[in-house]
Design a protein around this motif. Structure first.
Motif: not given
Ligand code: SF4
Ligand code: TPP
Ligand code: MG
Lengths: 618, 351
Positions: B34-35, B38, B69, B139, B216, B219-221
């Motif tokens: 995962w990022c 996350c 994810c 999320n 949850q 943190n990216i989107f």
């Molecule tokens: S895109 Fe969002 S939900 Fe998916 S792994 Fe990255 S941070 Fe987590």
């Protein structure tokens, strides 16, 4: 009264036709049961509307049941009825075109009222206006006589008239020397809790029989001797029942509990109904919220060590495709039963077709090969269900079983196999780590059996073999997620090689004279009509070979050799040439297709004509 | 002692072990992808950390996921696992759970997976009360497909697929689950390890379908989607912690409470000392109060968001009933006899 004349016949085709509420299917079933116990060979074709109760007295509301029985081995329900029982004007009108001149018509005069006649466009009563002069017409007041016979029971007119189908059954049973004892027993148990209806129906059957015996109108009765059949115990069976029994047998022979996930759809629902009766065999049936959940639950159960099965028809297969693809990737056993019906879309729900072959073969994203088997006759559904299970379990793969509406509802006598002789299916669950290095022993879920290329099946609850599977591409051996190009290419080819390598029996050719130049090939439910057509052609002096494919993927190893052995190959299919397309591509051989999609099985006569025409050109 | 005697009827029939287990034993050898940052990491750690407490034979635990994810979860668990297809995990898990009562079955799904493509299966799993625990990683975004709005995104959400703002009203997963006859419904937050663990415990203990919505952070989107519920400065004013048998109060000094609105069937905010403050009863047979609690949260800002167990009631599970029927059929009719089946109906013999 002098004894009536009894004439001997070698075969008869009877069609019972009436409103969908008239109980024609039950009448046909009962006549079939008596005929089967009498020892005739037989074949049946129910034909009913998709609507449960189409408007009474209309052409779309006509339901019929055709039965062909003989003193010899027969293959089809017959091209044309010798006898039509028409319970109303709609039934007469809808079926008359199928009757050859000279056929017998038994019509219920009580229903030929001016209103009923007008409803289907008759301007005069065909029973009286001479338009049926070229048929033997028995205009009989079936309803009136039934009501009369039931007077003592104090039923309403409506209730009493409902037994007219049983009166007709009694009459026909007398005409063809069938017993009515089995029907009496059947009615006793069916209406055990409704004494009045039970007694009324029993009286109606008996009244019908007695009417035949006493009336001047029926001067002759007929005798059709039992057909010589190999020793054994027989029963009459429909394709859907045979298929269900085959699945129960597969569960027993593999010692795997059966889990059926299904969503109701014609003409497959009866398998769900039948299977739900067999809980004492450990069978679990799950009526899912849709087809996707049905196959999903079956696959989940397979993951847990059940024999996962899903039953449906073409539209349901379309919904299941993604999950079947998952099963291809997971390499778990799964049986997908497709009882084909007319399409596209909702199409002809109650009519037969065999146009889902390419859907089963290719109807998934990417390269997702699955074995395909197809029974040739109603009784053959038993053996092919076992075969589907053998292939699914041995090779850890989803397997399609292609039945169709004609096999599903049609019936024939079945020599009941000795259960002790049924093949066993070894699930061969993995119980130990299968990969050993110097310092460790691991379980690799994609380490294949070198012979079958099947991967090990380790079910949850097996200590030490915990592993993860999924739809993402797996590394050969370890089963870890892998995006490696070479691995993917290898895995795609290996899944294909596994299916290509499935062990299926050779194709058998029936070429009695050995000098045939024309081979007639078929698959699925066309076996009967093709066989009957071939027999006619042979009787007319043609040397013709016949072969029938029950394994469509992979094809039997000798298929190419056989196709090339003949100057011409004729392939009748109830689609626009789906198997022909596969065979042409695979064997580079020109196949002559004969294709019809009318929702009905082929007729023996039309196939005989085509066969002789093709042979004449050689 | 049986699981039921230990207060864990949900695990009844699942073999246990006396050997002490560790978090490490529940971690697979696969690299977690995962990022960084996350919220999924926190949930994974919590699950791996609490499972050893259950004392179950590890081989009898199965994680089944859909696609997204969050759905990569099973690859990281050293249990049996099945990463399936988008939305279908509840259906697949139904077949497994119903046919294998000796397994502890867990479903891992996302807001898109569970409520969009798989909405039908989720709904029916809850209605049937299949014995499994569903972890719904919410999320409020499609993570794996890189940031489209989801069925839980607030209306007007600007994403790649909705540059002028999303048009559709979001689902409230708790309301949806209660409407679908769920017997166990809870909400928790990825960053609150203690709360998350206690809810997971209760969910596992429950016999039937347990739905756990986990807020949850992606943190990216959709970074900060739940910030208001997490930030020390804001959370006390907006987060309502539900405890069975306790008055429903919130605020740093419990200065707010929740009481019935006499004019509607719903609930409203009142003073913490209001004598009408309701006492939370998760076990109430009638789901109306739980539903009203689920409606408190503002779908846009998430102000007044209850977390904890909304509903926890007993109802026979689908699998238990199914297996009872099998047992009953065997008990009343005897075990299946194949020859008898094949010879049933009218037969005749040719000598
Ligand atoms: S895109 Fe969002 S939900 Fe998916 S792994 Fe990255 S941070 Fe987590
Ligand atoms: C049949 C199908 N349709 C679409 C997709 C693409 N897809 C994968 S994940 C996903 C959405 C995932 O969102 P969510 O369930 O919220 O999971 P998250 O990634 O946010 O954890 C979509 C649309 C797919 N894999 N399969
Ligand atoms: Mg999401």
């Amino acid at each position: 009264m002098t004894a009536k004349e009894v004439r001997e016949l070698d075969r008869v085709v009877i069609r019972f036709a009436g409103d969908s509420g008239d109980g024609m299917q039950l009448t046909g079933d009962r006549f079939t049961a008596e005929t089967a116990s009498f020892g005739n060979d037989l074949s049946t074709l129910p034909n009913f509307p998709a609507e449960i109760r189409a408007p009474a007295g209309t052409l779309p509301g006509v339901s019929s049941f055709q039965l062909h029985f003989a003193d010899h081995d027969i293959l089809t329900p017959g091209d044309a009825p010798d006898v039509l029982v028409a319970m109303n004007p709609a039934a007469l009108k809808a079926n008359l075109a199928d009757l050859p001149k000279g056929a017998t018509i038994i019509a219920d005069t009580a229903e030929f009222t001016s209103r009923a006649l007008k409803k289907v466009g008759y301007t005069s009563n065909p029973l009286e206006d001479g338009s049926l002069a070229s048929y033997k017409v028995h205009a009989v007041d079936l309803t009136g006589m039934t009501m009369k016979a039931l007077e003592p029971f104090g039923l309403s007119r409506k209730e009493a008239s409902r037994s007219k189908n049983m009166f007709a059954l009694g009459l026909l049973s007398w005409m063809y020397g069938r017993s009515i004892d089995g029907t009496v027993t059947f009615l006793q148990s069916k209406f055990a809790t409704k004494a009045a209806i039970r007694d009324a129906n029993i009286s109606a059957v008996k009244a019908g029989w007695n009417y035949g015996e006493t009336t001047e109108d029926f001067a002759v009765s007929y005798q059709i001797k039992p057909a010589p059949t190999p020793p054994g115990t027989y029963r009459n069976i429909t394709g859907n029942t045979a298929l269900s029994y085959g699945l129960v047998a597969a569960s027993r022979q593999s010692s795997l509990p059966l889990f059926l996930g299904s969503y109701p759809i014609t003409p497959a629902s009866d398998i769900l109904h039948e299977m739900s009766k067999h809980k004492k065999f450990g069978v679990r049936t799950f009526q899912a919220e849709d087809e996707i959940a049905g196959v999903g639950a079956a696959l989940g159960a397979s993951f847990g060590g059940s024999l996962g099965v899903t039953t449906t028809s073409g539209p349901g297969v379309a919904l299941k495709s993604e999950t079947v693809g998952l099963a291809v990737a997971l390499e778990l056993p799964l049986i997908i039963v497709d009882v084909q019906r007319g399409g596209p879309s909702t199409g002809l729900p109650t009519k037969t077709e065999q146009a889902d072959l390419l859907q089963a073969m290719f109807g998934r994203n990417s390269e997702a090969p699955t074995p395909i088997v197809a029974p040739a006759s109603p009784a053959d559904c038993f053996e092919m269900a076992l075969e589907a299970a053998r292939i699914a379990v041995t090779y850890r793969t989803p397997v399609f079983l292609l039945s169709d509406g004609y096999l599903a509802n049609g019936s024939e006598p079945w020599a009941i196999p000795d259960v002790e002789t049924l093949p066993t299916i070894d699930p061969g669950f993995a119980t130990e780590p299968n990969h050993h290095s110097d310092d460790s022993a691991e379980f690799w879920p994609y380490l294949r059996d070198p012979q079958t290329l099947a991967r090990p099946w380790a079910i949850p609850g097996t200590a030490g073999l915990e592993h993860r599977v999924g739809g993402l591409e797996k590394a050969d051996g370890t089963g870890n997620v892998s995006y490696d190009p070479t691995n993917h290419d290898y895995m795609v080819r290996t899944r294909q090689a596994k299916v290509d390598g499935v062990d299926v029996p050779d194709l058998e050719v029936d070429d009695p004279t050995g000098d045939a130049r024309l081979l007639v090939l078929g698959w699925g439910s066309t076996y009967g009509p093709i066989g009957a057509g071939v027999r006619r052609a042979r009787r007319a002096g043609h040397s013709v070979a016949q072969a029938h494919l029950r394994y469509l993927n992979p094809l039997p190893a000798n298929t190419g050799e056989i196709l090339h052995r003949y100057e011409r190959v004729l392939l009748p299919e109830m689609n626009l040439g789906q198997l022909a397309m596969l065979l042409r591509a695979r064997y580079l051989i020109d196949i002559i297709g004969y294709n019809q999609v009318r929702g009905l099985p082929f007729k023996a006569e039309e196939l005989a004509d085509i066969i002789m025409k093709e042979d004449d050109q050689l | 002692m049986t699981a039921t005697e230990l207060g864990m009827p949900g695990l009844d029939g699942v073999p246990t072990t006396d050997v002490a287990q560790t978090k490490k034993e529940f971690s697979s050898d696969q690299e977690v992808r995962w990022c960084p940052g996350c919220g999924d990491y926190a949930v994974l750690a919590a699950v791996q950390g609490f499972l050893p407490d259950l004392g179950l034979a590890r081989e009898n635990i199965v994680f089944i996921s859909g696609i997204g994810c969050a759905a990569r979860f099973p690859y990281y668990m050293n249990t049996y696992g099945l990463h399936s297809i988008h939305g279908r995990a509840p259906a697949i898990a139904t077949g497994l759970a119903a046919s294998r009562p000796d397994l502890s079955v867990w479903v891992v799904t996302g807001d898109g997976d569970a409520l969009s493509i798989g909405g039908n299966h989720l709904m029916h799993a809850l209605r049937r009360n299949v014995n499994m625990t569903i972890l719904l990683f919410n999320n409020r975004i499609y993570g794996l497909t890189k940031g489209q709005y989801s069925p839980t995104s607030e209306q007007g959400k600007i994403t790649k697929s909705t540059p002028m703002g999303s048009l559709d009203a979001p689902f409230n997963p708790i309301s949806l689950a209660l409407g679908a006859e769920a017997t166990f419904v809870a909400r928790t937050i990825d960053s609150d390890r203690a709360h998350l663990t206690s809810v997971l415990h209760a969910a596992a203990a429950h016999r039937g379908t347990s739905l756990v919505e986990i807020y949850q952070n992606c943190n990216i989107f959709n970074d900060g989607a739940f910030e208001i519920l997490k930030n020390r400065d804001t959370r006390e004013e907006v987060l309502i912690r539900l405890e069975h048998g306790e008055p429903v109060r919130f605020g740093a000094n419990a200065e707010h409470g929740i009481r019935r609105n006499p004019n509607t069937a719903g609930l409203e905010v009142c003073g913490g000392d209001d004598p009408a403050v309701v006492v939370h009863d998760a076990q109430a047979p009638d789901p109306s109060r739980a539903f009203a609690l689920s409606r408190l949260a503002d779908p846009g800002t998430l102000a007044r968001t209850p977390i904890g167990i909304f509903r926890q009631v007993e109802r026979p599970t689908y699998g238990d009933l199914m297996n009872d029927q099998v047992d009953q059929a065997v008990a009343t009719q005897g075990p299946g006899d194949l020859a008898g089946l094949l010879h049933g109906g009218d037969t005749w013999t040719v000598e």
